[in-house]
Design a protein around this motif. Structure first.
Motif, PDB file in Angstrom:
ATOM      1  N   ARG A   1      12.374   2.002  25.614  1.00 52.65           N
ATOM      2  CA  ARG A   1      12.054   1.089  26.712  1.00 52.65           C
ATOM      3  C   ARG A   1      12.578  -0.309  26.413  1.00 52.65           C
ATOM      4  O   ARG A   1      12.408  -0.818  25.302  1.00 52.65           O
ATOM      5  CB  ARG A   1      10.544   1.034  26.940  1.00 52.65           C
ATOM      6  CG  ARG A   1       9.938   2.367  27.362  1.00 52.65           C
ATOM      7  CD  ARG A   1       8.426   2.299  27.407  1.00 52.65           C
ATOM      8  NE  ARG A   1       7.854   1.999  26.100  1.00 52.65           N
ATOM      9  CZ  ARG A   1       6.564   2.094  25.815  1.00 52.65           C
ATOM     10  NH1 ARG A   1       5.724   2.497  26.734  1.00 52.65           N
ATOM     11  NH2 ARG A   1       6.130   1.795  24.604  1.00 52.65           N
TER      12      ARG A   1
ATOM     13  N   GLY B   1       9.619  -3.932  31.424  1.00 52.11           N
ATOM     14  CA  GLY B   1       9.513  -3.522  32.815  1.00 52.11           C
ATOM     15  C   GLY B   1      10.681  -3.939  33.685  1.00 52.11           C
ATOM     16  O   GLY B   1      10.697  -3.644  34.883  1.00 52.11           O
TER      17      GLY B   1
ATOM     18  N   LYS C   1      18.822  -0.255  31.466  1.00 46.81           N
ATOM     19  CA  LYS C   1      17.962   0.859  31.067  1.00 46.81           C
ATOM     20  C   LYS C   1      18.670   1.915  30.226  1.00 46.81           C
ATOM     21  O   LYS C   1      18.032   2.622  29.456  1.00 46.81           O
ATOM     22  CB  LYS C   1      17.356   1.506  32.312  1.00 46.81           C
ATOM     23  CG  LYS C   1      16.333   0.620  33.012  1.00 46.81           C
ATOM     24  CD  LYS C   1      15.680   1.363  34.169  1.00 46.81           C
ATOM     25  CE  LYS C   1      14.594   0.508  34.802  1.00 46.81           C
ATOM     26  NZ  LYS C   1      13.914   1.236  35.922  1.00 46.81           N
TER      27      LYS C   1
ATOM     28  N   ASP D   1      14.167  -3.980  35.630  1.00 48.08           N
ATOM     29  CA  ASP D   1      14.795  -2.837  36.295  1.00 48.08           C
ATOM     30  C   ASP D   1      16.299  -2.758  36.053  1.00 48.08           C
ATOM     31  O   ASP D   1      17.043  -2.224  36.862  1.00 48.08           O
ATOM     32  CB  ASP D   1      14.511  -2.885  37.800  1.00 48.08           C
ATOM     33  CG  ASP D   1      15.084  -4.126  38.459  1.00 48.08           C
ATOM     34  OD1 ASP D   1      15.599  -5.011  37.735  1.00 48.08           O
ATOM     35  OD2 ASP D   1      15.024  -4.212  39.703  1.00 48.08           O
ATOM     36  N   TYR D   2      16.760  -3.296  34.940  1.00 43.37           N
ATOM     37  CA  TYR D   2      18.176  -3.228  34.579  1.00 43.37           C
ATOM     38  C   TYR D   2      18.292  -2.940  33.083  1.00 43.37           C
ATOM     39  O   TYR D   2      17.297  -2.883  32.368  1.00 43.37           O
ATOM     40  CB  TYR D   2      18.895  -4.533  34.936  1.00 43.37           C
ATOM     41  CG  TYR D   2      18.348  -5.763  34.233  1.00 43.37           C
ATOM     42  CD1 TYR D   2      18.899  -6.206  33.035  1.00 43.37           C
ATOM     43  CD2 TYR D   2      17.279  -6.482  34.771  1.00 43.37           C
ATOM     44  CE1 TYR D   2      18.409  -7.319  32.387  1.00 43.37           C
ATOM     45  CE2 TYR D   2      16.779  -7.602  34.130  1.00 43.37           C
ATOM     46  CZ  TYR D   2      17.339  -8.015  32.937  1.00 43.37           C
ATOM     47  OH  TYR D   2      16.841  -9.120  32.288  1.00 43.37           O
TER      48      TYR D   2
END
Length: 206
Positions: free
Chosen positions: A182, A45, A50, A47-48
């Motif tokens: 992910r 999860g 990606k 946020d970097y």
């Protein structure tokens, strides 16, 4: 209480029961996810880190989407690194072997922090020394700065006795992605082969 009100309350109760059941299932699913135990740091999860868009040693632009369906372990390094990089690549080759029949579900990626010296020819030979399936990615100087920032990776040129004998200080951890692309784990350098094998098996089974 009249019959109409009784029916209304029963319907309301059934509705709340349905909602509670749905919430219960949702919570159960979440708790199932959190029960996964890893040796590496779980950063699911985050946020970097990606994605990326970089050329490989054959000049083909690659992104994470190219490797969907496989576990991806991504590492930043350089070919003339004296210890950390060859140790990590050697361990990843061992990890792939120890995964057995699932070894083909692992993709190792190597992003060079020394694009000035790490030419396609150099990196093809370097990857081949560990496992021919490992893929090297070669950013331009500007691309390297951008991807390093996005991945929170540190790198710095350290001058040597001659202009070409410099070394590169750099972060030494690996990022691990699941088969859906992910970001899941941050594996610190030196953790060893067995913990990585265990974590990858957990991801494959989850």
């Amino acid at each position: 209480m009249n019959k109409r009100n009784a029916l209304r309350l029963m319907a309301a109760g059934a509705g709340w029961a349905g909602i509670s059941a749905a919430l219960g299932l949702g919570l159960a699913a979440c708790s199932e996810e959190t029960r996964l135990s890893f040796n590496a740091v779980d950063i699911t999860g985050a946020d970097y880190a990606k994605n990326f868009s970089l050329k490989d040693a054959d000049g083909k632009v690659r992104t994470l989407a190219d490797f969907k369906g496989k576990l991806v372990v991504l590492f930043f390094g350089y070919a003339q690194c004296p210890d950390v990089c060859p140790t990590t690549m050697t361990e990843m080759a061992q990890v792939k072997q120890q995964l057995g029949k699932d070894g083909d579900k692992l993709q190792v990626l190597f992003i060079t922090v020394d694009p000035a010296r790490d030419t396609p020819e150099v990196l093809k030979a370097y990857m081949g020394a560990f496992d021919p399936s490992f893929v090297a990615l070669i950013p331009t100087a500007d691309e390297l700065a951008a991807v390093a920032k996005d991945y929170k990776v540190y790198y710095k040129k350290v001058d040597g006795k001659t202009p070409t004998s410099y070394s590169m200080d750099h972060s030494a951890a690996s990022y691990v992605y699941d088969t859906q692309g992910r970001l899941r784990l941050y594996a610190r350098y030196g953790a060893g082969v067995a913990p990585m094998v265990s974590d990858l098996k957990t991801l494959l089974a989850s």
